[in-house]
Design a protein around this motif. Sequence first.
Motif, PDB file in Angstrom:
ATOM      1  N   ALA A 142     -21.722   4.830   6.111  1.00 21.85           N
ATOM      2  CA  ALA A 142     -20.424   4.152   6.115  1.00 21.85           C
ATOM      3  C   ALA A 142     -19.272   5.119   5.873  1.00 21.85           C
ATOM      4  O   ALA A 142     -18.157   4.920   6.367  1.00 21.85           O
ATOM      5  CB  ALA A 142     -20.410   3.042   5.069  1.00 21.85           C
ATOM      6  N   LYS A 143     -19.538   6.189   5.072  1.00 27.59           N
ATOM      7  CA  LYS A 143     -18.481   7.143   4.732  1.00 27.59           C
ATOM      8  C   LYS A 143     -18.499   8.382   5.623  1.00 27.59           C
ATOM      9  O   LYS A 143     -17.702   9.303   5.413  1.00 27.59           O
ATOM     10  CB  LYS A 143     -18.611   7.565   3.272  1.00 27.59           C
ATOM     11  N   LEU A 144     -19.378   8.442   6.580  1.00 27.96           N
ATOM     12  CA  LEU A 144     -19.520   9.622   7.420  1.00 27.96           C
ATOM     13  C   LEU A 144     -18.354   9.708   8.417  1.00 27.96           C
ATOM     14  O   LEU A 144     -18.162   8.809   9.221  1.00 27.96           O
ATOM     15  CB  LEU A 144     -20.837   9.560   8.198  1.00 27.96           C
ATOM     16  N   PRO A 145     -17.542  10.805   8.367  1.00 27.08           N
ATOM     17  CA  PRO A 145     -16.434  10.935   9.328  1.00 27.08           C
ATOM     18  C   PRO A 145     -16.961  11.149  10.746  1.00 27.08           C
ATOM     19  O   PRO A 145     -17.841  11.978  10.966  1.00 27.08           O
ATOM     20  CB  PRO A 145     -15.672  12.165   8.834  1.00 27.08           C
ATOM     21  N   ILE A 146     -16.412  10.377  11.700  1.00 26.31           N
ATOM     22  CA  ILE A 146     -16.771  10.517  13.113  1.00 26.31           C
ATOM     23  C   ILE A 146     -15.486  10.730  13.897  1.00 26.31           C
ATOM     24  O   ILE A 146     -14.576   9.901  13.872  1.00 26.31           O
ATOM     25  CB  ILE A 146     -17.506   9.265  13.637  1.00 26.31           C
ATOM     26  N   ILE A 147     -15.418  11.864  14.587  1.00 30.76           N
ATOM     27  CA  ILE A 147     -14.245  12.199  15.405  1.00 30.76           C
ATOM     28  C   ILE A 147     -14.653  12.132  16.875  1.00 30.76           C
ATOM     29  O   ILE A 147     -15.615  12.775  17.284  1.00 30.76           O
ATOM     30  CB  ILE A 147     -13.703  13.602  15.072  1.00 30.76           C
ATOM     31  N   ALA A 148     -13.910  11.326  17.655  1.00 32.11           N
ATOM     32  CA  ALA A 148     -14.157  11.262  19.099  1.00 32.11           C
ATOM     33  C   ALA A 148     -13.634  12.546  19.736  1.00 32.11           C
ATOM     34  O   ALA A 148     -12.466  12.912  19.557  1.00 32.11           O
ATOM     35  CB  ALA A 148     -13.467  10.044  19.701  1.00 32.11           C
ATOM     36  N   ARG A 156      -8.802   5.172  23.144  1.00 34.11           N
ATOM     37  CA  ARG A 156      -8.442   5.498  21.765  1.00 34.11           C
ATOM     38  C   ARG A 156      -8.577   4.266  20.862  1.00 34.11           C
ATOM     39  O   ARG A 156      -9.159   4.323  19.771  1.00 34.11           O
ATOM     40  CB  ARG A 156      -7.006   6.030  21.734  1.00 34.11           C
ATOM     41  N   GLU A 157      -8.003   3.134  21.320  1.00 28.55           N
ATOM     42  CA  GLU A 157      -8.066   1.903  20.521  1.00 28.55           C
ATOM     43  C   GLU A 157      -9.511   1.433  20.356  1.00 28.55           C
ATOM     44  O   GLU A 157      -9.898   0.941  19.288  1.00 28.55           O
ATOM     45  CB  GLU A 157      -7.219   0.827  21.196  1.00 28.55           C
ATOM     46  N   ARG A 158     -10.295   1.564  21.416  1.00 28.52           N
ATOM     47  CA  ARG A 158     -11.697   1.134  21.334  1.00 28.52           C
ATOM     48  C   ARG A 158     -12.481   2.014  20.356  1.00 28.52           C
ATOM     49  O   ARG A 158     -13.370   1.524  19.646  1.00 28.52           O
ATOM     50  CB  ARG A 158     -12.322   1.198  22.725  1.00 28.52           C
ATOM     51  N   CYS A 159     -12.147   3.320  20.307  1.00 27.21           N
ATOM     52  CA  CYS A 159     -12.815   4.222  19.355  1.00 27.21           C
ATOM     53  C   CYS A 159     -12.582   3.762  17.919  1.00 27.21           C
ATOM     54  O   CYS A 159     -13.513   3.687  17.106  1.00 27.21           O
ATOM     55  CB  CYS A 159     -12.297   5.644  19.536  1.00 27.21           C
ATOM     56  N   PHE A 160     -11.327   3.453  17.598  1.00 30.54           N
ATOM     57  CA  PHE A 160     -11.025   2.993  16.239  1.00 30.54           C
ATOM     58  C   PHE A 160     -11.656   1.627  15.963  1.00 30.54           C
ATOM     59  O   PHE A 160     -12.053   1.331  14.836  1.00 30.54           O
ATOM     60  CB  PHE A 160      -9.509   2.928  16.038  1.00 30.54           C
ATOM     61  N   ALA A 161     -11.757   0.807  17.019  1.00 24.92           N
ATOM     62  CA  ALA A 161     -12.317  -0.535  16.827  1.00 24.92           C
ATOM     63  C   ALA A 161     -13.799  -0.489  16.457  1.00 24.92           C
ATOM     64  O   ALA A 161     -14.275  -1.316  15.674  1.00 24.92           O
ATOM     65  CB  ALA A 161     -12.112  -1.374  18.091  1.00 24.92           C
ATOM     66  N   VAL A 162     -14.556   0.484  17.011  1.00 25.55           N
ATOM     67  CA  VAL A 162     -15.998   0.547  16.714  1.00 25.55           C
ATOM     68  C   VAL A 162     -16.288   1.328  15.434  1.00 25.55           C
ATOM     69  O   VAL A 162     -17.452   1.393  15.015  1.00 25.55           O
ATOM     70  CB  VAL A 162     -16.769   1.171  17.892  1.00 25.55           C
ATOM     71  N   GLY A 163     -15.244   1.946  14.845  1.00 26.55           N
ATOM     72  CA  GLY A 163     -15.461   2.592  13.554  1.00 26.55           C
ATOM     73  C   GLY A 163     -15.270   4.084  13.521  1.00 26.55           C
ATOM     74  O   GLY A 163     -15.580   4.729  12.505  1.00 26.55           O
ATOM     75  N   MET A 164     -14.756   4.706  14.591  1.00 26.33           N
ATOM     76  CA  MET A 164     -14.485   6.140  14.551  1.00 26.33           C
ATOM     77  C   MET A 164     -13.253   6.404  13.700  1.00 26.33           C
ATOM     78  O   MET A 164     -12.366   5.568  13.578  1.00 26.33           O
ATOM     79  CB  MET A 164     -14.293   6.689  15.969  1.00 26.33           C
ATOM     80  N   ASN A 165     -13.182   7.597  13.141  1.00 27.01           N
ATOM     81  CA  ASN A 165     -12.085   7.940  12.244  1.00 27.01           C
ATOM     82  C   ASN A 165     -10.910   8.582  12.967  1.00 27.01           C
ATOM     83  O   ASN A 165      -9.764   8.434  12.530  1.00 27.01           O
ATOM     84  CB  ASN A 165     -12.574   8.905  11.152  1.00 27.01           C
ATOM     85  N   ASP A 166     -11.171   9.298  14.045  1.00 28.89           N
ATOM     86  CA  ASP A 166     -10.080   9.993  14.723  1.00 28.89           C
ATOM     87  C   ASP A 166     -10.444  10.202  16.187  1.00 28.89           C
ATOM     88  O   ASP A 166     -11.565   9.909  16.614  1.00 28.89           O
ATOM     89  CB  ASP A 166      -9.787  11.331  14.035  1.00 28.89           C
TER      90      ASP A 166
END
Length: 643
Positions: A582-588, A598-608
């Motif tokens: 849950a706390k693991l940073p994920i950057i697209a 970009r919006e879809r990345c944040f919607a599924v849980g990516m950080n940046d």
Amino acid sequence: MNIRLYLKKYTIFQQILIAGIAPAFILFIALFSYSLVARLNDAAHSQQEIARRIAENIAAVSELAIISGNDSQLLDIMGSALATDIHSITIHNSETGKSLSLNNHRSTNDVYQVITVPILQHSIFLEDPITGESTNEGQDKLIGSVSIKQSKTQLIHLQQRIIKVSTFIALISIMVSIGLAWYISRRLSSPLAEIRRVTKNIAEGNYLSRIEKFSRGELGELQTHINDMAKSIEMQQEELKEHLQLLQIAKEEADEANSAKSMFLATMTHELRTPMNGALGMLQLLANTRLDTEQKHYIDIARESSEHLLNIVNNILDFSRIEKGELKLHERYFSALQLFDNLLAPLRYDAEKKGLVFSTHIDPILTTLKIHGDDTRIRQILLNLAANAVKFTHKGNIAIRLNAQQINSEQLSLELEVSDTGIGISDADQKIIFNSFRQADGSHRRRYGGSGLGLAIVRRLCELIPAQIELKSETGVGSSFYVRWAASYQLNTDTIDATSPADVHLLNAKSVLIVEDNRINQLLIKNILSRWGMTTITSDNGEEALAELKKQRFDIVLMDLQMPIMDGFEATRAIRQHLDYAKLPIIALTANNFQEDRERCFAVGMNDFLSKPVSLTILKNKIAFWLNQSPGTSPPEDVDSKA
């Protein structure tokens, strides 16, 4: 009362009937009244004339009886003349002053009229037999008078009969007139009502409606014309339907073509950015190795050519999205200081190589403020204007200024100025310079190159913000572009700057999971991160990434989006379902450059979100930022992820 409004509530038949009867009724009343009054007056005059004639007859036959004083004869005369309507007869003797009266006891009406006629003694014309002269004066002599009191009862009865007969005749006439008017109105209104019905049906969309019963004369011709018109409208509607169907088919084909175009642009953008990311990344790595002067020169040329190609790809993609109306502003508060730093460094380098003075200035008031707006689009405007200034200037200087003036406690008036001492733009060319695929003239494109989209995109972005753009230019002297807009602001209280140089020691010994299906990009990113002291593991798709996460712990994940078997969206969604990650940073880290991605990345849980090709400095700063953040931190606002 407005007659037009009053008649609107009646049918056509009723209106025609009223229009026919009303004037005829008024004329009839006038004529009837005049005729009735005339007949009543004639009856009164007739009765009075009868009484006068009786009185004159009595006067004529009473002359001898008055001269002789024979009262019995006078009574006989009056008795013979006494009629039902005669109330009394009185004969007055002027010689004796005596009056003789005879009353009619059968008459009891007190309403009467008195008619008086004089009784004259007529003289006889006599001649003297010898002389032939008149022996008398020859003048009539008044010897009395006859007065008759005539009862009005008979006159009243006569007048009543006249009124009754006249009224009866009037009623018969009115009924006949109404019947005739009704018949004529019906004959006129029926075809008009039929016309009204058909025209109403046509107006409501029933173009098959027709007039079936035809009249004669002009109304019949009108009905025929109405049917012809309805038939013509029906044919036009059929043609219109066919055209609409063709237009619908064309629209669907155009929509499909647009969808195919969008899909093509998305695919081509991804396919172009992916190898370009490898090429630019490798060039950046190669530039950090030991090179002689000639090798460094060749690498600079390759890097500039690759960045120029990337800029053309970005412009074509943005222009396509603007034309389709899909480009939306994503406004937030950002520091104005970040507009000039990394963004203008390559242009500054190019300008200085040409021997130009490249200067920038930011109003001091902006150093402590954040302004509200879409910083990505403002950067795009600045980059296009500055790139043109560098391209078309051969000597002198280029000055970029961002000025601000406070409007009130919440808003600023901002002005971005880009000035140069280049070739300038003529008055005629200034009218077309903001059009798509246009430069000042054809020779410029041959000499300077370029797609001609830069200023067209600037104008469209200014309309979107909204901002005013002004151009002042003189051929051979230079050009100045001014972009003015209003924006709200707030104090800059941020202490963490994601674009500040990252401490390499923060990255040392950190583990990174690289999820990327392109082998060249895998190698590039792995080499870059290894130079920063990080340990890396690569996966070709999301399914392999999930397997690697089960084997060991990672500090951060760099996730591509479009991959076989399992893409980056599905992989991120699966990772976030585990509490351990849950706390693991994920950057697209992707070649996709659409806002929807970009919006879809944040919607599924990516950080940046970072778009390929990415600057190594920004990549390093991003990784350092997320390794130093606590869970729940929002993406840094001051990073241009499109750089």
